[in-house]
Design a protein around this motif. Structure first.
Motif, PDB file in Angstrom:
ATOM      1  N   LYS A 266       0.837  -1.204   0.000  1.00 15.78           N
ATOM      2  CA  LYS A 266       0.000   0.000   0.000  1.00 15.78           C
ATOM      3  C   LYS A 266       0.871   1.253   0.000  1.00 15.78           C
ATOM      4  N   LEU A 267       1.889   1.232   0.867  1.00 12.00           N
ATOM      5  CA  LEU A 267       2.786   2.376   0.987  1.00 12.00           C
ATOM      6  C   LEU A 267       3.477   2.631  -0.347  1.00 12.00           C
ATOM      7  N   PHE A 268       3.938   1.571  -0.992  1.00  8.44           N
ATOM      8  CA  PHE A 268       4.645   1.739  -2.261  1.00  8.44           C
ATOM      9  C   PHE A 268       3.725   2.331  -3.308  1.00  8.44           C
ATOM     10  N   GLN A 269       2.457   1.923  -3.272  1.00 11.04           N
ATOM     11  CA  GLN A 269       1.499   2.492  -4.216  1.00 11.04           C
ATOM     12  C   GLN A 269       1.404   3.998  -4.002  1.00 11.04           C
ATOM     13  N   VAL A 270       1.360   4.394  -2.737  1.00 15.57           N
ATOM     14  CA  VAL A 270       1.280   5.822  -2.425  1.00 15.57           C
ATOM     15  C   VAL A 270       2.534   6.546  -2.917  1.00 15.57           C
ATOM     16  N   LEU A 271       3.677   5.924  -2.718  1.00 14.24           N
ATOM     17  CA  LEU A 271       4.930   6.549  -3.156  1.00 14.24           C
ATOM     18  C   LEU A 271       4.937   6.715  -4.675  1.00 14.24           C
ATOM     19  N   ARG A 272       4.402   5.716  -5.369  1.00 11.17           N
ATOM     20  CA  ARG A 272       4.347   5.830  -6.831  1.00 11.17           C
ATOM     21  C   ARG A 272       3.424   6.967  -7.240  1.00 11.17           C
ATOM     22  N   ASN A 273       2.300   7.112  -6.508  1.00 11.35           N
ATOM     23  CA  ASN A 273       1.397   8.221  -6.797  1.00 11.35           C
ATOM     24  C   ASN A 273       2.113   9.557  -6.629  1.00 11.35           C
ATOM     25  N   MET A 274       2.951   9.640  -5.610  1.00 12.12           N
ATOM     26  CA  MET A 274       3.664  10.891  -5.351  1.00 12.12           C
ATOM     27  C   MET A 274       4.654  11.178  -6.471  1.00 12.12           C
ATOM     28  N   LYS A 275       5.313  10.130  -6.890  1.00 18.14           N
ATOM     29  CA  LYS A 275       6.294  10.271  -7.960  1.00 18.14           C
ATOM     30  C   LYS A 275       5.595  10.800  -9.202  1.00 18.14           C
ATOM     31  N   ARG A 276       4.438  10.247  -9.503  1.00 21.40           N
ATOM     32  CA  ARG A 276       3.674  10.679 -10.659  1.00 21.40           C
ATOM     33  C   ARG A 276       3.316  12.152 -10.511  1.00 21.40           C
ATOM     34  N   ASP A 277       3.152  12.587  -9.281  1.00 21.01           N
ATOM     35  CA  ASP A 277       2.786  13.959  -8.977  1.00 21.01           C
ATOM     36  C   ASP A 277       3.995  14.893  -9.065  1.00 21.01           C
ATOM     37  N   GLY A 278       5.153  14.347  -9.418  1.00 24.10           N
ATOM     38  CA  GLY A 278       6.345  15.178  -9.570  1.00 24.10           C
ATOM     39  C   GLY A 278       7.155  15.359  -8.309  1.00 24.10           C
ATOM     40  N   LYS A 279       6.840  14.603  -7.271  1.00 24.84           N
ATOM     41  CA  LYS A 279       7.605  14.730  -6.035  1.00 24.84           C
ATOM     42  C   LYS A 279       8.818  13.799  -6.056  1.00 24.84           C
ATOM     43  N   SER A 280       9.841  14.180  -5.308  1.00 26.42           N
ATOM     44  CA  SER A 280      11.021  13.327  -5.211  1.00 26.42           C
ATOM     45  C   SER A 280      10.990  12.605  -3.872  1.00 26.42           C
ATOM     46  N   VAL A 281      11.350  11.345  -3.892  1.00 23.03           N
ATOM     47  CA  VAL A 281      11.299  10.553  -2.658  1.00 23.03           C
ATOM     48  C   VAL A 281      12.668   9.929  -2.415  1.00 23.03           C
ATOM     49  N   ILE A 282      13.183  10.104  -1.195  1.00 23.97           N
ATOM     50  CA  ILE A 282      14.396   9.388  -0.801  1.00 23.97           C
ATOM     51  C   ILE A 282      13.973   8.354   0.226  1.00 23.97           C
ATOM     52  N   ILE A 283      14.306   7.105  -0.013  1.00 23.98           N
ATOM     53  CA  ILE A 283      13.870   6.063   0.903  1.00 23.98           C
ATOM     54  C   ILE A 283      15.091   5.291   1.402  1.00 23.98           C
ATOM     55  N   ILE A 284      15.150   5.157   2.729  1.00 24.04           N
ATOM     56  CA  ILE A 284      16.214   4.356   3.319  1.00 24.04           C
ATOM     57  C   ILE A 284      15.611   3.004   3.670  1.00 24.04           C
ATOM     58  N   THR A 285      16.201   1.934   3.207  1.00 19.31           N
ATOM     59  CA  THR A 285      15.694   0.616   3.581  1.00 19.31           C
ATOM     60  C   THR A 285      16.831  -0.387   3.514  1.00 19.31           C
ATOM     61  N   HIS A 286      16.674  -1.458   4.291  1.00 18.01           N
ATOM     62  CA  HIS A 286      17.685  -2.510   4.271  1.00 18.01           C
ATOM     63  C   HIS A 286      17.235  -3.680   3.423  1.00 18.01           C
ATOM     64  N   LYS A 287      15.972  -3.632   3.006  1.00 20.27           N
ATOM     65  CA  LYS A 287      15.446  -4.798   2.315  1.00 20.27           C
ATOM     66  C   LYS A 287      15.692  -4.655   0.814  1.00 20.27           C
ATOM     67  N   MET A 288      16.553  -5.506   0.304  1.00 22.12           N
ATOM     68  CA  MET A 288      17.007  -5.383  -1.075  1.00 22.12           C
ATOM     69  C   MET A 288      15.872  -5.537  -2.081  1.00 22.12           C
ATOM     70  N   ASN A 289      14.964  -6.478  -1.784  1.00 25.91           N
ATOM     71  CA  ASN A 289      13.894  -6.678  -2.758  1.00 25.91           C
ATOM     72  C   ASN A 289      13.029  -5.426  -2.883  1.00 25.91           C
ATOM     73  N   GLU A 290      12.916  -4.683  -1.771  1.00 25.36           N
ATOM     74  CA  GLU A 290      12.141  -3.441  -1.823  1.00 25.36           C
ATOM     75  C   GLU A 290      12.871  -2.383  -2.627  1.00 25.36           C
ATOM     76  N   VAL A 291      14.181  -2.340  -2.444  1.00 22.74           N
ATOM     77  CA  VAL A 291      14.974  -1.376  -3.213  1.00 22.74           C
ATOM     78  C   VAL A 291      14.741  -1.604  -4.694  1.00 22.74           C
ATOM     79  N   LEU A 292      14.823  -2.858  -5.087  1.00 21.17           N
ATOM     80  CA  LEU A 292      14.679  -3.175  -6.498  1.00 21.17           C
ATOM     81  C   LEU A 292      13.259  -2.908  -6.978  1.00 21.17           C
ATOM     82  N   GLU A 293      12.301  -3.089  -6.098  1.00 25.02           N
ATOM     83  CA  GLU A 293      10.907  -2.940  -6.512  1.00 25.02           C
ATOM     84  C   GLU A 293      10.504  -1.478  -6.678  1.00 25.02           C
ATOM     85  N   ILE A 294      10.925  -0.638  -5.724  1.00 22.66           N
ATOM     86  CA  ILE A 294      10.317   0.693  -5.688  1.00 22.66           C
ATOM     87  C   ILE A 294      11.195   1.786  -6.298  1.00 22.66           C
ATOM     88  N   SER A 295      12.515   1.634  -6.227  1.00 21.71           N
ATOM     89  CA  SER A 295      13.351   2.793  -6.541  1.00 21.71           C
ATOM     90  C   SER A 295      13.701   2.894  -8.018  1.00 21.71           C
TER      91      SER A 295
END
Lengths: 329, 512
Positions: free
Chosen positions: B179-208
């Motif tokens: 759900k959170l990632f969906q929201v982040l994608r919506n923000m990106k579409r809105d022209g916002k920049s997102v910096i995300i710190i995470t340790h989970k590699m699969n998430e890095v590959l999925e969202i960034s």
């Protein structure tokens, strides 16, 4: 027969110094500062007012101007308590000293200051009793509305007090509204609960702590002034103020940090304090003494009840007693 | 790709805390409309760097440019004004206030305090990006995921264009993360920049879109996510090649060790936390426990360790010869003496098990202070143990005499887990042992746990990361709302099914 019309005004005048102290301490604690120096500050407020009034009475002699007779003691009282507030803030907020230790030291210090200058003034005035009477200033400060006496029991219960008493109630109401309804109040509550959060939200934690704690100290100081000039008829004698400052702090807990409740609670406390004078004559003296402990007993009971109910809103501010440093890890 | 506009540029940023250099000469660019993942081991200075952008810390050297203009961000307000908002790992929310009050906290809008109007604006933001929160709800009544939502809305309410999220998924279930990632994608579409710190590699590959890597406070490199893979990223992060396989050796001669039968536990206010739980933990085996945070994991471990009174049921400790002894009602000390060891890493990492103001050796002593006969404590043994743990687990600390509170989160955990393992237990109960740990330290911990397993210890592993649970554990017990939702075999389990079991007892019939 219990004389309610005589009892209530006496309870109120007993309660007003507590109300000042309680409102001052409440807003201070809302900023996360547990100012145990409040009893000392009330002493300092009282003695500074006495010094101001003493000097003015000496200077003006018979020609006292009403405005000055009221303004000078109040101003002196405010300056004195402001200084105490500033010392406390400097130590606990800027230097981040332990609040409990600082507060207790301030109380010892404040009581000492009061007794030192009180003693000096008594010497200066050359009185043969160990007290100093400022009855003229008392007359000005405790002046009531001229028609109050004609209104029977209504006037006695509601209109028989000096203006400082009404100021205390007004201040409690203002503080309650400020805390609940204004942006500053919201910010203040946030600081008391979690200064790091408030800081991250762009609120100047240090500035708020300073301003609110100093305001709180000044309000508490007025309680000392009211006690000497109005309640005690302008008579200062050392240690007469007693442990009212501690009662005021107990009252803060009793009112679960709500100044509007404090109005009624302080009068209730005032009533409990003098209850021993209204019990039937002939009661054992030892029993009478026990009555004096009732306010403290009630506070303990309230503490137990509020902690049993465990409602988050009724708990002390989350960071009460802790100093805040942004780069602390 | 060359026409991207940088919204945020860091040049030569250095920050020191006393003798420790947290960041050294870091350069970093963030572009408009991208999601940048910031990777690094624990203590590599990611959070410190982000704190400097959001005005919590002030850099000692270097400059920050926003939209090409050099700026000084000396307090959080400055960051807001520049459109930068940070969602901290530990939420910065006031518990006793409502969502609305928290969101408008510190704002200098015109006019008085108008909560109704603010609530309206909050609902608008929620509708735009797909959040669900009740503006009038108090924070202390909220779930972790809801609190996080409040944090994000708070930042958006301030019209932030650059959002920084510090380990946002560490406390979320897979569904909530999605759900959170969906929201982040919506923000990106809105022209916002997102910096995300995470340790989970699969998430890095999925969202960034892009990954930037820090190591020991220095900027190492950045790469397009679509050209990156886990091995490459991990190697860059650690500085040398690491193997990324969690071992799962076959259990050796598993024997029942802990037998839980119909265990029911109620909290002090009478809320049922565990409802009729039965299972078996075997020696030489890792039993995973999956579930949404607060499903009763903590109560279960505490009940076994004797810290939580049970309403009903039994917890049997089974000896090698088959003798059973009920642990319920037994003194926690005696249970510990039987070799049941509990290491619980709470959300704030310190809370349980370690004392922040005490140094490493003293924290070791918390377990050993009863040793020795004289009235004086034996300081030598804990000191040696602390040294041993520091060496063995590669704990990054200035000295043994450093208060634990001053160590970074990952190192604190190593100390805790290291101490618990050192007592050579028969049963090792661990909860969230890798909470917030970077990938390298996590693997050290998995390794440690596996070593215990080989020694014949019955390990109960409460974890958050389903992928890890599926790789590490022999069997997985899924808890949902205090009930056993299912017991699956680690090798054959399917992530989605387990995820569903976490949210609904039995997993439901749908989506099979």
């Amino acid at each position: 027969m219990f004389d309610i019309v005589a009892f209530i005004p006496r309870a109120v005048v007993q309660g007003i110094p507590l109300l000042f102290g309680c409102v001052g301490e409440t807003i201070t604690e809302k900023s996360g500062n547990l100012n145990l120096g409040t009893p000392g500050i009330m002493y300092v407020g009282g003695i500074c007012g006495v010094i101001g009034a003493f000097l003015y009475e000496q200077k003006a002699g018979a020609h006292m101007i009403g405005f000055l007779a009221i303004a000078i003691p109040i101003l002196c009282c405010l300056i004195g308590s402001l200084l105490m507030g500033l010392i406390y803030c400097f130590l606990t907020v800027t230097l981040r000293a332990n609040q409990n230790v600082t507060g207790l030291a301030m109380t010892t210090f404040g009581v000492g200051i009061g007794n030192f200058f009180g003693g000096s003034l008594i010497k200066l005035s050359g009185a043969d009793v160990p007290s100093i009477a400022l009855s003229k200033t008392h007359a000005f400060i405790s002046a009531t509305l001229p028609f109050a006496k004609k209104l029977g029991w209504f006037g006695k219960i509601f209109l028989s007090y000096g203006f400082l008493a009404y100021a205390a109630i007004a201040m409690a109401i203002i503080a309650a509204i400020m805390l609940k309804k204004t942006r500053a109040g919201l910010n203040l509550r946030a600081i008391g609960e979690s200064p790091a959060t408030a800081d991250a939200a762009g609120i100047s934690v240090i500035r708020y702590k300073y301003i609110v704690t100093c305001m709180g100290a000044m309000i508490a100081g007025l309680g000392g002034l009211y006690y000497v000039m109005d309640f005690a008829s302008g008579v200062w004698s050392n240690d007469a103020f007693g442990d009212r400052g501690w009662l005021a702090i107990a009252l803060v807990i009793f009112t679960i940090w709500r100044p509007n409740i404090a109005i009624f609670a302080s009068i209730l406390f005032g009533g409990l304090c003098i209850l021993h004078m209204f019990i039937p004559t002939g009661t054992n003296l030892a029993v009478k003494e026990l009555y004096k402990g009732i306010p403290y007993l009630v506070t303990i009971i309230v503490l137990i009840i509020t902690s049993l109910r465990n409602k988050r809103e009724n708990q002390p501010p989350g960071s009460l007693g802790l100093s805040y440093f942004r780069e602390d890890r | 790709m060359d026409n991207k506009t940088p919204v945020l540029q860091l040049r030569n940023i250095t920050k020191r805390f006393g003798d420790i250099t947290a960041n050294e000469k870091v350069d970093l660019d963030v572009y408009k409309g991208e999601i940048l993942a910031l990777l690094g081991e624990n203590g590599s200075g990611k959070t410190t760097l982000m704190n400097m952008i959001s005005g919590i810390y002030f850099p000692d050297e270097g400059e920050i440019l926003v939209n090409g203009r050099q700026v000084a961000i000396s307090k959080p307000e400055d960051a807001f004004e520049l459109g930068i908002g940070m969602i901290h790992q530990h939420f910065k929310l006031v518990d006793v206030l409502t969502a609305t009050e928290n969101i408008i906290l510190g704002l200098k809008e015109k006019g008085g305090l108008d909560l109704k109007n603010a609530a309206k604006k909050i609902r608008q933001i929620c509708d735009t990006y797909g959040f669900e929160i009740d503006p009038a709800q108090k924070i202390y009544n909220m779930s972790v995921s809801q609190k996080q939502t409040v944090e994000i809305v708070k930042v958006l309410y301030r019209n932030a264009d650059i959002l920084i999220l510090d380990e946002p998924t560490a406390v979320l279930t897979p569904q909530e993360t999605e759900k959170l990632f969906q929201v982040l994608r919506n923000m990106k579409r809105d022209g916002k920049s997102v910096i995300i710190i995470t340790h989970k590699m699969n998430e890095v590959l999925e969202i960034s879109d892009r990954v930037a890597i820090l190591r020991k406070g220095r900027y190492i490199c950045d790469m397009e996510t679509k050209n990156a893979n886990v091995q490459e990223l991990t190697d860059a992060m650690v500085g040398h090649s690491v193997t990324l396989n969690i071992d799962r050796p076959e259990p050796l001669d598993p024997k029942p060790r802990i037998l839980v039968e119909h265990l029911t536990v109620k909290s002090q206010d009478g809320v049922t936390k565990l409802n009729d739980i039965s299972f078996e933990a075997r020696s030489g085996e890792i039993l995973g426990i999956a579930g949404i945070a607060g499903s009763g994991q903590k109560e279960l471990l505490e009940a076994i360790a004797g810290l939580q009174p049970a309403e009903n049921g039994h917890v049997y400790f089974v000896e090698d010869n088959g003798e059973k002894e009920d642990l319920i009602g037994m003194d926690p000390l005696k249970i510990a003496a039987k070799g049941v060891s509990l290491s619980f890493v709470p959300e704030d990492r310190l809370g349980m098990g370690l004392v922040g103001n005490m140094d490493l050796a003293e924290n070791m002593m918390l377990r050993s202070f009863r040793r020795g006969k004289s009235v004086f404590t034996d300081r030598k043994y804990p000191y040696d143990l602390a040294e041993h743990v520091v060496k063995e687990l590669d704990v990054n600390t200035p000295s043994i005499a450093t208060p634990v509170r001053k160590l970074s989160g990952g190192n604190v955990q190593k100390v805790l887990v290291g101490r618990e393992i050192s007592s050579a237990p028969m049963v090792l109960l661990t909860a969230y042992a890798v909470r917030g740990l970077d990938i390298n330290s996590s693997y050290t911990i998995y390794d440690l746990i596996n070593r215990q397993k080989k020694n014949g210890v019955a390990v109960v592993y409460v974890g958050e990361d389903l992928d890890v649970l599926l790789e590490l554990c022999d069997r997985i017990l899924v808890l949902c709302d205090g009930k056993v939702s299912g017991l699956v075999d680690g090798k054959n389990a399917v992530k989605n099914e387990v995820g569903l079991m976490m949210t609904k007892v039995g997993g439901g019939a749908a989506n099979v």
